[in-house]
Design a protein around this motif. Structure first.
Motif, PDB file in Angstrom:
ATOM      1  N   ALA A  38       0.864  -1.173   0.000  1.00 39.86           N
ATOM      2  CA  ALA A  38       0.000   0.000   0.000  1.00 39.86           C
ATOM      3  C   ALA A  38       0.903   1.225   0.000  1.00 39.86           C
ATOM      4  N   THR A  48      -4.479   6.035   1.411  1.00 41.58           N
ATOM      5  CA  THR A  48      -3.566   4.885   1.407  1.00 41.58           C
ATOM      6  C   THR A  48      -4.101   3.930   0.359  1.00 41.58           C
ATOM      7  N   GLY A  70      -5.949   0.226   2.225  1.00 48.61           N
ATOM      8  CA  GLY A  70      -5.069  -0.168   1.125  1.00 48.61           C
ATOM      9  C   GLY A  70      -5.067  -1.666   0.858  1.00 48.61           C
TER      10      GLY A  70
END
Length: 305
Positions: free
Chosen positions: A107, A139, A298
């Protein structure tokens, strides 16, 4: 018996002389053999010392060639670029071209206030990914990792469904502009099998064997996305206080929802959670929601037909 010849007859004397001569000759021959100087043994000359074979110098390894797009160290004013967020519509950014491909296992989040985003790394940036936003989505999941560049999934849309393609948005960021965090899990949803798994390497944890999903008119979007935000929303009474796990992808048919200019897909609790009955969200029981809520922002999510 006695010989008929006298002992000292000339014949006998001749015989003895002959024998003596033979013996003498043999003795001389033996002496010659014994005392003849031996020919010195010819010894092959010692080979002249050879110069030691030169040890070939190791071939220097070539400097690793940069893979992918070349480095770009230019400085850009991100405040002049449209911001990537859940409400954004940015026609210059492409949709995810490879939704069936795996995630890269990372991420990314901007190191600075915002990171420039490219549609094509050989051109100019067309958007900015903020480090912080009130509804998160900053993210993002990495789907391709190069030495200098990362292809990431993004929140927002290229177009509203009523005007174009509203599928999962993507773009490129520079590796130097972001912090990378390893992500060990992905979520896999099968709409046909009605299963949801959290996958870590070869290990699969099945967290649902039935759930509610979108109708034919408001289908659950397919392909790759990521966990954008996880939050308890008290005003949504149907969640019974359980957190909502919002995804980066939005409805393929709705321009907005509930008065907002976005139609985000989410995992959430609902008492009615079986069959094709939702506006695109995936409705689950409290136990499954609790497990999904532990995944970091993420984390990649793949929704299969």
């Amino acid at each position: 018996m006695h010989s008929s010849e006298p002992r000292h007859s000339p014949a006998r004397r001749g015989l003895w002389w002959g024998l003596g001569a033979v013996v003498a000759l043999l003795a001389i021959a033996a002496s010659a053999v014994l005392f003849w100087p031996r020919t010195a043994e010819v010894t092959a000359p010692a080979p002249s010392p050879r110069a030691p074979a030169e040890t070939p110098l190791p071939t220097p390894e070539p400097t690793p060639t940069s893979t992918g797009f070349p480095v770009n160290t230019s400085i850009y004013d991100t405040s002049a670029l449209p911001q990537v967020d859940v409400f954004a519509v940015i026609p210059a950014l492409p949709v995810d071209a490879d939704p069936s491909q795996p995630f890269a296992g990372f991420a990314a989040r901007s190191k600075e206030t915002a990171a420039p985003v490219w549609a094509d790394p050989t051109g100019e940036p067309v958007a900015a990914l903020p480090r912080d936003f009130e509804f998160d989505g900053t993210t993002v999941a990495v789907v391709e990792k190069q030495e200098h560049w990362l292809r990431v999934l993004l929140t927002g849309r290229q177009a509203l469904p009523s005007a174009g393609n509203s599928a999962q948005l993507s773009g490129w960021v520079r590796t130097a502009d972001v912090d990378l965090t390893p992500v060990d899990a992905t979520v896999e949803v099968s709409l046909t099998a009605r299963t949801i798994d959290i996958v870590r390497g070869e290990a699969r944890e099945r967290i649902a064997t039935d759930f509610a999903s979108g109708t034919a008119d408001t289908p659950t979007p397919l392909g790759r996305s990521f966990v954008m935000m996880t939050r308890v929303v008290p005003e949504f009474g149907y969640t019974r206080g359980n957190p909502m796990i919002y995804l980066s992808v939005q409805s393929p048919t709705l321009d907005g929802f509930g008065g907002d200019p976005a139609a985000v897909t989410a995992f959430h609790y609902h008492d009615a959670r079986s069959g094709a009955i939702s506006n695109g969200c995936i409705r689950l029981d409290a136990e499954a929601i609790a497990k999904l809520s532990q995944l970091p922002q993420g984390t990649g999510v793949r929704i299969l037909p």
